[in-house]
Scaffold this motif. Structure first.
Motif, PDB file in Angstrom:
ATOM      1  N   GLN A  54      35.175  54.035  57.495  1.00  0.00           N
ATOM      2  CA  GLN A  54      36.151  53.164  56.851  1.00  0.00           C
ATOM      3  C   GLN A  54      36.223  53.428  55.348  1.00  0.00           C
ATOM      4  O   GLN A  54      37.301  53.356  54.749  1.00  0.00           O
ATOM      5  CB  GLN A  54      35.795  51.697  57.111  1.00  0.00           C
ATOM      6  N   LEU A  55      35.104  53.739  54.750  1.00  0.00           N
ATOM      7  CA  LEU A  55      35.091  54.045  53.318  1.00  0.00           C
ATOM      8  C   LEU A  55      35.925  55.288  53.007  1.00  0.00           C
ATOM      9  O   LEU A  55      36.567  55.375  51.960  1.00  0.00           O
ATOM     10  CB  LEU A  55      33.653  54.241  52.834  1.00  0.00           C
ATOM     11  N   LYS A  56      35.932  56.249  53.926  1.00  0.00           N
ATOM     12  CA  LYS A  56      36.749  57.453  53.731  1.00  0.00           C
ATOM     13  C   LYS A  56      38.232  57.099  53.724  1.00  0.00           C
ATOM     14  O   LYS A  56      39.024  57.705  53.003  1.00  0.00           O
ATOM     15  CB  LYS A  56      36.463  58.465  54.831  1.00  0.00           C
ATOM     16  N   GLN A  57      38.596  56.107  54.536  1.00  0.00           N
ATOM     17  CA  GLN A  57      39.995  55.686  54.614  1.00  0.00           C
ATOM     18  C   GLN A  57      40.338  54.668  53.530  1.00  0.00           C
ATOM     19  O   GLN A  57      41.506  54.454  53.222  1.00  0.00           O
ATOM     20  CB  GLN A  57      40.270  55.084  56.001  1.00  0.00           C
ATOM     21  N   GLY A  58      39.295  54.054  52.959  1.00  0.00           N
ATOM     22  CA  GLY A  58      39.492  53.018  51.951  1.00  0.00           C
ATOM     23  C   GLY A  58      39.239  51.647  52.523  1.00  0.00           C
ATOM     24  O   GLY A  58      39.657  51.337  53.645  1.00  0.00           O
ATOM     25  N   LEU A  59      38.537  50.811  51.785  1.00  0.00           N
ATOM     26  CA  LEU A  59      38.266  49.452  52.236  1.00  0.00           C
ATOM     27  C   LEU A  59      39.558  48.641  52.285  1.00  0.00           C
ATOM     28  O   LEU A  59      40.469  48.845  51.481  1.00  0.00           O
ATOM     29  CB  LEU A  59      37.262  48.767  51.306  1.00  0.00           C
ATOM     30  N   TYR A  60      39.603  47.750  53.238  1.00  0.00           N
ATOM     31  CA  TYR A  60      40.795  46.911  53.405  1.00  0.00           C
ATOM     32  C   TYR A  60      40.957  45.991  52.195  1.00  0.00           C
ATOM     33  O   TYR A  60      40.008  45.387  51.712  1.00  0.00           O
ATOM     34  CB  TYR A  60      40.648  46.079  54.679  1.00  0.00           C
ATOM     35  N   ARG A  61      42.195  45.888  51.728  1.00  0.00           N
ATOM     36  CA  ARG A  61      42.520  45.011  50.602  1.00  0.00           C
ATOM     37  C   ARG A  61      43.538  43.965  51.043  1.00  0.00           C
ATOM     38  O   ARG A  61      44.419  44.247  51.852  1.00  0.00           O
ATOM     39  CB  ARG A  61      43.114  45.820  49.440  1.00  0.00           C
ATOM     40  N   GLU A  62      43.400  42.779  50.522  1.00  0.00           N
ATOM     41  CA  GLU A  62      44.402  41.750  50.749  1.00  0.00           C
ATOM     42  C   GLU A  62      44.569  40.941  49.465  1.00  0.00           C
ATOM     43  O   GLU A  62      43.707  40.958  48.581  1.00  0.00           O
ATOM     44  CB  GLU A  62      44.030  40.853  51.937  1.00  0.00           C
ATOM     45  N   TYR A  63      45.692  40.235  49.402  1.00  0.00           N
ATOM     46  CA  TYR A  63      45.980  39.489  48.171  1.00  0.00           C
ATOM     47  C   TYR A  63      45.044  38.296  48.023  1.00  0.00           C
ATOM     48  O   TYR A  63      44.858  37.516  48.963  1.00  0.00           O
ATOM     49  CB  TYR A  63      47.431  39.017  48.167  1.00  0.00           C
ATOM     50  N   VAL A  64      44.457  38.201  46.825  1.00  0.00           N
ATOM     51  CA  VAL A  64      43.557  37.101  46.488  1.00  0.00           C
ATOM     52  C   VAL A  64      44.106  36.434  45.223  1.00  0.00           C
ATOM     53  O   VAL A  64      44.579  37.112  44.310  1.00  0.00           O
ATOM     54  CB  VAL A  64      42.120  37.613  46.233  1.00  0.00           C
ATOM     55  N   THR A  65      44.076  35.094  45.191  1.00  0.00           N
ATOM     56  CA  THR A  65      44.597  34.352  44.044  1.00  0.00           C
ATOM     57  C   THR A  65      43.559  34.264  42.929  1.00  0.00           C
ATOM     58  O   THR A  65      42.409  33.908  43.167  1.00  0.00           O
ATOM     59  CB  THR A  65      45.023  32.938  44.476  1.00  0.00           C
ATOM     60  N   PHE A  66      43.998  34.604  41.704  1.00  0.00           N
ATOM     61  CA  PHE A  66      43.130  34.539  40.529  1.00  0.00           C
ATOM     62  C   PHE A  66      43.717  33.561  39.508  1.00  0.00           C
ATOM     63  O   PHE A  66      44.943  33.408  39.410  1.00  0.00           O
ATOM     64  CB  PHE A  66      43.002  35.916  39.874  1.00  0.00           C
ATOM     65  N   ASN A  67      42.861  32.897  38.765  1.00  0.00           N
ATOM     66  CA  ASN A  67      43.260  32.055  37.637  1.00  0.00           C
ATOM     67  C   ASN A  67      42.578  32.586  36.389  1.00  0.00           C
ATOM     68  O   ASN A  67      41.352  32.716  36.347  1.00  0.00           O
ATOM     69  CB  ASN A  67      42.851  30.589  37.878  1.00  0.00           C
ATOM     70  N   ASP A  68      43.412  32.908  35.352  1.00  0.00           N
ATOM     71  CA  ASP A  68      42.826  33.526  34.169  1.00  0.00           C
ATOM     72  C   ASP A  68      43.677  33.213  32.932  1.00  0.00           C
ATOM     73  O   ASP A  68      44.861  32.876  33.047  1.00  0.00           O
ATOM     74  CB  ASP A  68      42.753  35.041  34.363  1.00  0.00           C
ATOM     75  N   ASN A  69      43.057  33.298  31.773  1.00  0.00           N
ATOM     76  CA  ASN A  69      43.771  33.151  30.493  1.00  0.00           C
ATOM     77  C   ASN A  69      44.176  34.537  30.012  1.00  0.00           C
ATOM     78  O   ASN A  69      43.312  35.404  29.798  1.00  0.00           O
ATOM     79  CB  ASN A  69      42.888  32.457  29.457  1.00  0.00           C
TER      80      ASN A  69
END
Length: 355
Positions: A54-69
């Motif tokens: 799986q690392l060769k193909q790339g780890l799965y990514r999904e949208y995560v909500t961030f709060n930042d200044n």
């Protein structure tokens, strides 16, 4: 006293391979050729190999909500946070935005399982070395409390389909499926009855899908109640659902198989061994309701996993024009013999009995 049920480690791998066909790919060939003395070690090997792929193909990514200044606007403006920043003479905007991230529940589960297996005394050093290598790529992924996971809410689609087998393997590891209470050179006590039954069912179903291409239908199917057309719908809703483990069909012939994995295959009363009554009532009900025309073209089998008990059921009956059997599958044998046993069940109850 009944001894603990045991299964060859190699056969557990074969069962997992059928349940999760991905294990038959070339990436896992080295695992299939190894001799494992412990099922936890086997799971560690599969997880290390699968994660590396799986690392060769790339780890799965999904949208995560961030709060930042931030100094520039991004995503949605957090009004209250921005006002608070202004009061504190901070010339930044409080923003809420979504960003693709590898720090999601799927990767968190894999990281948690890797760390668990690294602490296991039954995982060999070479397997731990492999796990440590892949674990280096999980630094930015958060730790998770395994008890908080809602396994039934995990969803798989095109972007994370490859994770399904790995996450199921993690589930096996963390849900008391692995019980290394007895260990030998070739075999050991393994999964609990409740969860082993799930794997047993998946294996048998996948086996017939793979090796019996002449069958029109191979699936788990809902059996409809054979009731009159004028039945009161308000009453019908109270009838329980009939869900068969395995439903095989070729032409007009049907075989319904109900798999059972018990420590005690038979029930005993007053020193008399009999088939579990609920199991027999269940398969008989399935068969009679499926055979709407009473043609006799529907048969049923209760398929038990063999235990170390001296008496194991191997019988068949004609019940109201339908053939009902109770058979035992020896999982503690060479896999070629397991295949022969499964082929024989299909032959006797789906082919020969209708010739």
């Amino acid at each position: 006293m009944i001894k603990d049920k045991s299964i060859y480690i190699r056969n557990i791998y074969y069962m997992l391979s059928y349940a999760f066909s991905v294990l038959k790919q070339k990436n896992y060939e080295s695992i299939a050729s190894e001799n494992f003395e412990d099922v936890t070690d086997l799971c560690a090997a599969i997880l290390a190999c699968g994660t590396a792929q799986q690392l060769k193909q790339g780890l799965y990514r999904e949208y995560v909500t961030f709060n930042d200044n931030l100094s520039v606007m991004r995503g949605k403006l957090d009004i209250n946070g921005t006002i608070k920043n202004q009061i504190q003479n901070k010339r930044v905007l409080a923003c809420e935005y979504d960003e693709l991230s590898v720090d999601n529940i799927y990767n968190q589960i894999i990281k948690c399982t890797i760390n668990y297996l690294l602490k296991s005394k039954t995982v060999k050093k070479e397997r731990k070395d492999s796990l440590k290598k892949v674990n280096l790529f999980f630094d930015e992924i958060s730790d998770i409390d395994i008890s908080s996971i809602r396994w039934d809410r995990l969803m798989y689609q095109r972007n994370n389909k490859n994770y399904e087998m790995l996450i199921n393997l993690c589930y096996f590891v963390f849900n008391s499926l692995i019980q290394t209470t007895w260990q030998g050179k070739y075999q050991m006590t393994t999964f609990s009855d409740e969860h082993m039954n799930v794997l047993f069912e998946k294996f048998v179903l996948a086996y017939y899908k793979k090796h019996h291409g002449d069958l029109n239908v191979v699936k788990s199917a809902e059996i409809k109640w054979n009731i009159s057309d004028d039945a009161d719908n308000n009453m019908i809703r109270f009838l329980p659902k009939m869900q068969s483990d395995i439903y095989l069909k070729v032409g007009e012939r049907v075989l319904i198989i109900d798999t059972k994995y018990y420590t005690h295959t038979l029930q005993v009363q007053f020193d008399k061994h009999t088939i579990h009554s609920n199991n027999l009532y269940q398969i008989f009900t399935y068969v009679k309701n499926e055979d709407v025309d009473n043609s006799g073209n529907v048969s049923g089998v209760i398929l038990y996993a063999k235990t170390d008990e001296d008496i194991t059921p191997d019988c068949e009956f004609m019940m109201g024009n339908n053939k009902i059997g109770v058979k035992t599958l020896d999982l503690n044998a060479d896999f070629s013999y397991i295949r022969m046993q499964l082929d024989k069940v299909a032959d006797e109850f789906l082919y020969q009995c209708f010739e």
